[in-house]
Design a protein around this motif. Structure first.
Motif, PDB file in Angstrom:
ATOM      1  N   LEU A 250       0.840  -1.193   0.000  1.00 40.04           N
ATOM      2  CA  LEU A 250       0.000   0.000   0.000  1.00 40.04           C
ATOM      3  C   LEU A 250       0.872   1.240   0.000  1.00 40.04           C
ATOM      4  O   LEU A 250       2.048   1.190   0.340  1.00 40.04           O
ATOM      5  CB  LEU A 250      -0.892   0.016   1.250  1.00 40.04           C
ATOM      6  N   LYS A 251       0.257   2.361  -0.345  1.00 40.22           N
ATOM      7  CA  LYS A 251       0.963   3.626  -0.241  1.00 40.22           C
ATOM      8  C   LYS A 251       1.168   3.942   1.237  1.00 40.22           C
ATOM      9  O   LYS A 251       0.297   3.659   2.059  1.00 40.22           O
ATOM     10  CB  LYS A 251       0.155   4.733  -0.904  1.00 40.22           C
ATOM     11  N   PRO A 252       2.307   4.526   1.583  1.00 43.21           N
ATOM     12  CA  PRO A 252       2.543   4.870   2.990  1.00 43.21           C
ATOM     13  C   PRO A 252       1.579   5.960   3.468  1.00 43.21           C
ATOM     14  O   PRO A 252       1.138   6.799   2.689  1.00 43.21           O
ATOM     15  CB  PRO A 252       3.984   5.364   3.020  1.00 43.21           C
ATOM     16  N   SER A 253       1.251   5.923   4.737  1.00 48.51           N
ATOM     17  CA  SER A 253       0.390   6.926   5.364  1.00 48.51           C
ATOM     18  C   SER A 253       1.174   7.616   6.471  1.00 48.51           C
ATOM     19  O   SER A 253       1.072   7.239   7.646  1.00 48.51           O
ATOM     20  CB  SER A 253      -0.869   6.274   5.942  1.00 48.51           C
ATOM     21  N   PRO A 254       1.958   8.633   6.140  1.00 42.84           N
ATOM     22  CA  PRO A 254       2.808   9.275   7.143  1.00 42.84           C
ATOM     23  C   PRO A 254       2.036   9.829   8.341  1.00 42.84           C
ATOM     24  O   PRO A 254       2.566   9.894   9.444  1.00 42.84           O
ATOM     25  CB  PRO A 254       3.496  10.409   6.375  1.00 42.84           C
ATOM     26  N   GLU A 255       0.797  10.202   8.128  1.00 43.24           N
ATOM     27  CA  GLU A 255       0.015  10.746   9.251  1.00 43.24           C
ATOM     28  C   GLU A 255      -0.276   9.691  10.320  1.00 43.24           C
ATOM     29  O   GLU A 255      -0.560  10.018  11.466  1.00 43.24           O
ATOM     30  CB  GLU A 255      -1.294  11.377   8.757  1.00 43.24           C
ATOM     31  N   LEU A 256      -0.188   8.413   9.963  1.00 48.01           N
ATOM     32  CA  LEU A 256      -0.409   7.322  10.912  1.00 48.01           C
ATOM     33  C   LEU A 256       0.880   6.826  11.562  1.00 48.01           C
ATOM     34  O   LEU A 256       0.835   6.039  12.498  1.00 48.01           O
ATOM     35  CB  LEU A 256      -1.112   6.147  10.221  1.00 48.01           C
ATOM     36  N   HIS A 257       2.031   7.278  11.064  1.00 45.64           N
ATOM     37  CA  HIS A 257       3.305   6.822  11.594  1.00 45.64           C
ATOM     38  C   HIS A 257       3.634   7.502  12.913  1.00 45.64           C
ATOM     39  O   HIS A 257       3.271   8.649  13.146  1.00 45.64           O
ATOM     40  CB  HIS A 257       4.425   7.082  10.596  1.00 45.64           C
ATOM     41  N   SER A 258       4.330   6.755  13.755  1.00 45.60           N
ATOM     42  CA  SER A 258       4.734   7.272  15.052  1.00 45.60           C
ATOM     43  C   SER A 258       5.813   8.334  14.884  1.00 45.60           C
ATOM     44  O   SER A 258       6.722   8.194  14.069  1.00 45.60           O
ATOM     45  CB  SER A 258       5.261   6.126  15.912  1.00 45.60           C
ATOM     46  N   LYS A 259       5.699   9.409  15.648  1.00 47.64           N
ATOM     47  CA  LYS A 259       6.666  10.509  15.593  1.00 47.64           C
ATOM     48  C   LYS A 259       7.596  10.409  16.804  1.00 47.64           C
ATOM     49  O   LYS A 259       7.230   9.898  17.852  1.00 47.64           O
ATOM     50  CB  LYS A 259       5.954  11.861  15.628  1.00 47.64           C
ATOM     51  N   LEU A 260       8.809  10.931  16.637  1.00 49.20           N
ATOM     52  CA  LEU A 260       9.795  10.922  17.701  1.00 49.20           C
ATOM     53  C   LEU A 260       9.426  11.936  18.779  1.00 49.20           C
ATOM     54  O   LEU A 260       9.240  13.116  18.500  1.00 49.20           O
ATOM     55  CB  LEU A 260      11.190  11.247  17.129  1.00 49.20           C
ATOM     56  N   VAL A 261       9.287  11.432  20.007  1.00 50.04           N
ATOM     57  CA  VAL A 261       9.010  12.317  21.141  1.00 50.04           C
ATOM     58  C   VAL A 261      10.314  12.651  21.849  1.00 50.04           C
ATOM     59  O   VAL A 261      10.608  13.806  22.131  1.00 50.04           O
ATOM     60  CB  VAL A 261       8.015  11.649  22.127  1.00 50.04           C
ATOM     61  N   ARG A 262      11.103  11.593  22.118  1.00 44.87           N
ATOM     62  CA  ARG A 262      12.391  11.795  22.785  1.00 44.87           C
ATOM     63  C   ARG A 262      13.234  10.537  22.652  1.00 44.87           C
ATOM     64  O   ARG A 262      12.736   9.489  22.254  1.00 44.87           O
ATOM     65  CB  ARG A 262      12.197  12.128  24.264  1.00 44.87           C
ATOM     66  N   PHE A 263      14.511  10.668  22.986  1.00 46.32           N
ATOM     67  CA  PHE A 263      15.400   9.526  23.056  1.00 46.32           C
ATOM     68  C   PHE A 263      15.434   9.032  24.492  1.00 46.32           C
ATOM     69  O   PHE A 263      15.284   9.823  25.430  1.00 46.32           O
ATOM     70  CB  PHE A 263      16.827   9.905  22.626  1.00 46.32           C
ATOM     71  N   GLU A 264      15.626   7.734  24.683  1.00 54.53           N
ATOM     72  CA  GLU A 264      15.810   7.222  26.038  1.00 54.53           C
ATOM     73  C   GLU A 264      17.086   7.811  26.616  1.00 54.53           C
ATOM     74  O   GLU A 264      18.038   8.090  25.890  1.00 54.53           O
ATOM     75  CB  GLU A 264      15.896   5.689  26.037  1.00 54.53           C
TER      76      GLU A 264
END
Length: 181
Positions: free
Chosen positions: A25-39
């Motif tokens: 399928l075509k990617p859905s960037p709006e559904l992808h997880s975004k980076l909040v922070r690094f451990e």
């Protein structure tokens, strides 16, 4: 908090063919997880007699995505790319087969993200085991050494070579003997 919108950064490796739920399928960037922070901590793990650093990225979905930072040899990096492509093609074939689909058989390559010319990040799912891990665990359960298979075949080949030199077997006969073992 992450910025959201155009200033947000996606967690790497969420696009097909690297995604665990790889569907054509075509990617859905709006559904992808975004980076909040690094451990806050970097872990050091041993893999194939090398010490590798593991970093964690916390995503907007609340999950922690672990990545291994590996110093790569350019040849290995190209080989890894080809391996991922092969896994993707085999997975497409498996998904089209009815028996494989019913048994949820699939190949899920780990995303490899180049960072610099000799540095890459490889996604690591801690729930996934390599064939080497499975073999070593099986050997531990059975109470045998991991090199027992190699030792067995080395002894077998040595015996066949001795037979060949003493009894003057032809190369064809030796191949047949090896095939029977």
């Amino acid at each position: 908090e992450y910025g959201g919108g155009s200033s947000s950064i996606e967690i790497p490796g969420q696009y097909v063919p690297n995604c665990i739920s790889a569907v054509d399928l075509k990617p859905s960037p709006e559904l992808h997880s975004k980076l909040v922070r690094f451990e806050s901590r970097v872990k050091v793990v041993r893999r194939n007699d090398q010490l590798i650093r593991r970093i964690g990225m916390v995503g907007s979905d609340g999950r922690t995505y672990d990545f291994l930072l590996q110093f790569a040899i350019p040849y290995w990096t190209r080989t890894d790319e080809r391996t991922v492509q092969l896994c993707y093609l085999v997975d497409k074939i498996l998904r089209r087969d009815v028996t494989c689909s019913r048994n949820f058989l699939s190949i899920q390559p780990a995303p490899v993200i180049p960072i610099a010319q000799r540095l890459r990040m490889t996604y690591e799912n801690e729930g996934r085991l390599s064939l080497d891990d499975v073999f070593r665990r099986r050997c531990e359960e059975a109470g045998c050494e991991t090199d027992v298979i190699a030792s067995y075949y080395q002894a077998r080949v040595k015996k066949l070579l001795e037979l060949r030199t003493t009894d003057k077997f032809t190369e064809e006969e030796t191949k047949n003997m090896v095939a029977m073992t």
